[in-house]
Design an enzyme around this catalytic site. Structure first.
Site, short mmCIF file in Angstrom:
data_model
loop_
_atom_site.label_atom_id
_atom_site.label_comp_id
_atom_site.label_asym_id
_atom_site.label_seq_id
_atom_site.Cartn_x
_atom_site.Cartn_y
_atom_site.Cartn_z
N HIS A 139 -11.80 -0.34 6.43
CA HIS A 139 -10.36 -0.56 6.27
C HIS A 139 -9.53 0.09 7.39
CE1 HIS A 139 -6.68 -0.36 3.30
NE2 HIS A 139 -6.30 -0.53 4.54
N HIS A 173 -4.73 0.66 10.90
CA HIS A 173 -6.04 0.01 11.12
C HIS A 173 -6.21 -0.13 12.64
CE1 HIS A 173 -3.80 -2.19 7.74
NE2 HIS A 173 -4.53 -1.28 7.11
N HIS A 217 -0.43 5.26 7.78
CA HIS A 217 -1.66 4.52 7.42
C HIS A 217 -1.82 3.40 8.43
CE1 HIS A 217 -4.67 2.21 5.49
NE2 HIS A 217 -3.86 1.21 5.33
N GLU A 263 0.81 -1.22 0.00
CA GLU A 263 0.00 0.00 0.00
C GLU A 263 0.84 1.28 0.00
OE1 GLU A 263 -4.15 -0.47 1.93
OE2 GLU A 263 -2.71 -0.97 3.47
ZN LIG Z 1 -4.32 -0.76 5.04
#
Ligand SMILES: [Zn+2]
Length: 271
Positions: free
Chosen positions: A167, A99, A97, A78
């Site tokens: 996500h 989660h 980034h 990603e």
């Molecule tokens: Zn991700």
């Protein structure tokens, strides 16, 4: 400049570990920083869990998210998230980034996180949502294509964070320390917001409060203080990253020349 690069690479490894230790990152998620000498490049680890990242794992990428040197290791799938945001936002110096469990209920329910306590104002007034399915239909939800990264960067707009439906979230900062502070306080805010819901509808900060408290929480002395605190917690857990090997080599003291003559040395060997 080599010292500056070593410093920022070591700081990036530390940022990864702090965010993992504070529950923002787990086995997944990643943090990057714009190259201090070349704004058309950024620094990001090879594919590795953030708590394990060492300075020697950090690689340099172009803003198209291509590694500058041919990679010898797996890369994050990603990474376009980082490159596309750096292309769209010249003011952004660092990107995370994640989660995090704290934001996931909001990402799943599609409900906004809003600042509900003073330090939560670090996230700004709100974080827009980006639903990958709207533009790209069925995917595995990983942001891997350039067009997906650009779409996410458009949704982020001028905000400090963007929520990603089903996500996670992506957060940006004007420095690594600011990014780490904002990411952790946004997660704390999400936890408090959810808990406060059990007591009734929480009153978010007023717009003026967000502006004033947000500016306060991102002052350099404040982010230096939080960075020091989270670093100390990481150190107490015995999880500090090692030094960069080239930095260690550069700082290694030069051995003093021996005063022993070759003849004395030969004699010494016979003893
Ligand atoms: Zn991700």
């Amino acid at each position: 400049m080599p010292d500056k690069i070593n410093e920022i690479i070591e700081e990036l490894a530390l940022a990864n570990r702090i965010l993992a230790h504070e529950g923002v990152l787990d086995a997944f998620g990643h943090v990057s920083v714009r190259h201090p000498a070349d704004p058309s490049r950024y620094l990001l680890s090879r594919s590795r869990s953030p708590l394990l990242i060492e300075p020697d794992d950090i690689l340099e990428y172009t803003l198209d998210s291509e590694p500058v040197q041919p990679p010898k290791a797996h890369l994050y799938a990603e990474r376009v998230i980082h490159g596309c945001i750096y292309q769209a936002r010249h003011d952004v110096i660092a990107v995370c980034h994640h989660h995090a469990p704290a934001v996931m209920p909001f990402a799943i329910a599609g409900k906004p996180i809003v600042p509900v306590f003073h330090l939560g104002a670090a996230m700004g007034e709100d974080a827009p949502f980006w639903d990958q399915h709207d533009e790209f239909g069925d995917t595995n939800l990983l942001v891997v294509k350039q067009e997906e990264g650009h779409s996410l960067a458009r949704a982020l707009g001028r905000h400090s964070a963007v929520m990603m439906n089903r996500h996670g979230a992506t957060v940006v900062g004007g420095s690594l320390k600011e990014l780490v502070s904002r990411s952790i306080f946004m997660c704390q805010n999400a936890e408090y917001q959810l808990r406060a819901l059990a007591l009734g509808a929480p009153q978010p900060l007023y717009r003026g409060e967000v502006r004033l408290a947000g500016a306060l929480s991102l002052m350099s002395n404040v982010v230096t203080r939080t960075w020091e605190y989270w670093s100390m917690r990481l150190e107490a857990a015995g999880a500090m990253p090692p030094r960069r090997s080239s930095a260690k080599a550069a700082r290694r003291p030069v051995p003093k020349p021996s005063r022993v003559t070759p003849r004395e040395r030969r004699k010494g060997r016979r003893r």
